[in-house]
Design a protein around this motif. Structure first.
Motif, PDB file in Angstrom:
ATOM      1  N   ARG A 142       2.502   1.661  -3.486  1.00 41.13           N
ATOM      2  CA  ARG A 142       1.571   2.215  -4.483  1.00 41.13           C
ATOM      3  C   ARG A 142       1.387   3.712  -4.292  1.00 41.13           C
ATOM      4  NH1 ARG A 142      -1.379  -2.510  -3.337  1.00 41.13           N
ATOM      5  NH2 ARG A 142      -2.861  -1.283  -2.106  1.00 41.13           N
ATOM      6  N   SER A 143       1.275   4.151  -3.035  1.00 39.35           N
ATOM      7  CA  SER A 143       1.134   5.586  -2.746  1.00 39.35           C
ATOM      8  C   SER A 143       2.364   6.355  -3.210  1.00 39.35           C
ATOM      9  CB  SER A 143       0.940   5.810  -1.242  1.00 39.35           C
ATOM     10  OG  SER A 143      -0.256   5.241  -0.810  1.00 39.35           O
ATOM     11  N   GLU A 144       3.544   5.784  -2.955  1.00 34.18           N
ATOM     12  CA  GLU A 144       4.791   6.438  -3.359  1.00 34.18           C
ATOM     13  C   GLU A 144       4.881   6.530  -4.883  1.00 34.18           C
ATOM     14  OE1 GLU A 144       7.239   7.825  -1.106  1.00 34.18           O
ATOM     15  OE2 GLU A 144       5.365   7.576   0.003  1.00 34.18           O
TER      16      GLU A 144
ATOM     17  N   ASN B 115      10.357   6.824   2.806  1.00 32.32           N
ATOM     18  CA  ASN B 115       9.206   6.075   3.328  1.00 32.32           C
ATOM     19  C   ASN B 115       9.355   4.577   3.104  1.00 32.32           C
ATOM     20  OD1 ASN B 115       7.888   8.293   4.366  1.00 32.32           O
ATOM     21  ND2 ASN B 115       6.643   8.634   2.537  1.00 32.32           N
TER      22      ASN B 115
ATOM     23  N   LEU C  19       2.732   7.193   8.359  1.00 24.75           N
ATOM     24  CA  LEU C  19       2.084   6.571   7.199  1.00 24.75           C
ATOM     25  C   LEU C  19       0.819   5.838   7.639  1.00 24.75           C
ATOM     26  CD1 LEU C  19       5.344   5.128   5.615  1.00 24.75           C
ATOM     27  CD2 LEU C  19       4.059   7.111   4.790  1.00 24.75           C
ATOM     28  N   THR C  20      -0.285   6.109   6.965  1.00 23.38           N
ATOM     29  CA  THR C  20      -1.567   5.516   7.349  1.00 23.38           C
ATOM     30  C   THR C  20      -1.540   3.990   7.370  1.00 23.38           C
ATOM     31  OG1 THR C  20      -2.746   7.461   6.527  1.00 23.38           O
ATOM     32  CG2 THR C  20      -4.033   5.451   6.796  1.00 23.38           C
TER      33      THR C  20
ATOM     34  N   LYS D  46       2.345   6.775  -6.976  1.00 24.88           N
ATOM     35  CA  LYS D  46       1.385   7.790  -7.444  1.00 24.88           C
ATOM     36  C   LYS D  46       1.934   9.203  -7.314  1.00 24.88           C
ATOM     37  CE  LYS D  46      -2.816   5.142  -6.598  1.00 24.88           C
ATOM     38  NZ  LYS D  46      -3.971   4.950  -5.699  1.00 24.88           N
ATOM     39  N   ARG D  47       2.684   9.461  -6.254  1.00 24.24           N
ATOM     40  CA  ARG D  47       3.170  10.831  -6.036  1.00 24.24           C
ATOM     41  C   ARG D  47       4.587  11.057  -6.559  1.00 24.24           C
ATOM     42  NH1 ARG D  47       5.999  12.329  -1.449  1.00 24.24           N
ATOM     43  NH2 ARG D  47       6.764  10.628  -0.153  1.00 24.24           N
TER      44      ARG D  47
ATOM     45  N   SER E 225       0.830  -1.204   0.000  1.00 25.67           N
ATOM     46  CA  SER E 225       0.000   0.000   0.000  1.00 25.67           C
ATOM     47  C   SER E 225       0.869   1.262   0.000  1.00 25.67           C
ATOM     48  CB  SER E 225      -0.915  -0.018   1.233  1.00 25.67           C
ATOM     49  OG  SER E 225      -1.713   1.126   1.268  1.00 25.67           O
ATOM     50  N   VAL E 226       1.939   1.242   0.809  1.00 25.66           N
ATOM     51  CA  VAL E 226       2.869   2.381   0.827  1.00 25.66           C
ATOM     52  C   VAL E 226       3.557   2.513  -0.525  1.00 25.66           C
ATOM     53  CG1 VAL E 226       4.997   3.301   1.865  1.00 25.66           C
ATOM     54  CG2 VAL E 226       3.241   2.269   3.323  1.00 25.66           C
TER      55      VAL E 226
END
Length: 199
Positions: free
Chosen positions: A40-42, A85, A125-126, A44-45, A37-38
């Motif tokens: 994928r978030s990284e 991260n 991190l969520t 995207k940004r 999940s982390v």
């Protein structure tokens, strides 16, 4: 057992004196989902250059370091050097696995788990916060491993073997033969001289 709540509830009702041990494999599997999940978030940004580095990195982050070849290790090092991260969640993965390696007493393991959760929460991190909350909810069952060092590893490997038998056979119409193949797979190989005695 798995951390699925109905399993624990059934044991609590049917065997109230039993100590529940949540399986290490399932805990680590949940952490792998948090890592992904982390990642994928990284992605995207990230800018275009960093996306190239992040592309196809899932395997590198989830696999244990000792199982990577030299090329994969170099790529992982480049990825971690470029992303703070991912470095944090990867380092926490290594530390999480040590909970079971150096379990000690239930009290010691519980203290170490709490310290790990505190580190996870400092990442901000969520997915890490959610995972730490899940560990808090299941702490007793995870830390019971210190008194009862058991896992479902043999059961899981048996399930994988059965799946492979089914896949190789495509469609097994003879249930008795399927059961025989499962038993054959589960029986350790005997030295050649003993086959005559057991046949």
């Amino acid at each position: 057992m798995d951390m699925w709540q109905p399993f624990a509830q059934a044991v609590a009702e049917g065997l109230p004196a039993a100590a529940i041990v949540f399986d290490r494999f399932h805990v680590v599997q949940q952490y792998s989902k948090a890592i992904d999940s982390v990642r994928r978030s990284e992605f995207k940004r990230a800018n275009k250059a960093d996306r190239g580095l992040l592309a196809g990195s899932r395997y590198l982050l989830l696999k244990n370091a000792e199982r990577l070849n030299d090329k994969q290790t170099t790529r992982l090092e480049e990825l971690l050097a470029a992303n703070a991260n991912l470095t944090a969640v990867y380092s926490l993965k290594e530390q999480l696995q040590q909970l079971w390696v150096q379990s000690g007493s239930v009290t010691t393991m519980s203290q170490r788990l709490e310290a790990w959760c505190a580190l996870a929460e400092t990442t901000g991190l969520t997915p890490m916060k959610r995972f730490a909350a899940m560990l808090h909810r299941h702490r007793d069952g995870i830390c019971n491993y210190a008194d009862h060092p058991i896992t479902t590893a043999r059961l899981e490997s048996g399930n994988v073997a059965i799946g492979l038998i089914r896949k190789r056979a495509r469609v097994l119409l003879d249930t008795a033969y399927f059961k025989l193949k499962i038993r054959q797979c589960a029986t350790p190989e005997l030295p050649l001289g003993l086959y005559a005695l057991t046949g």
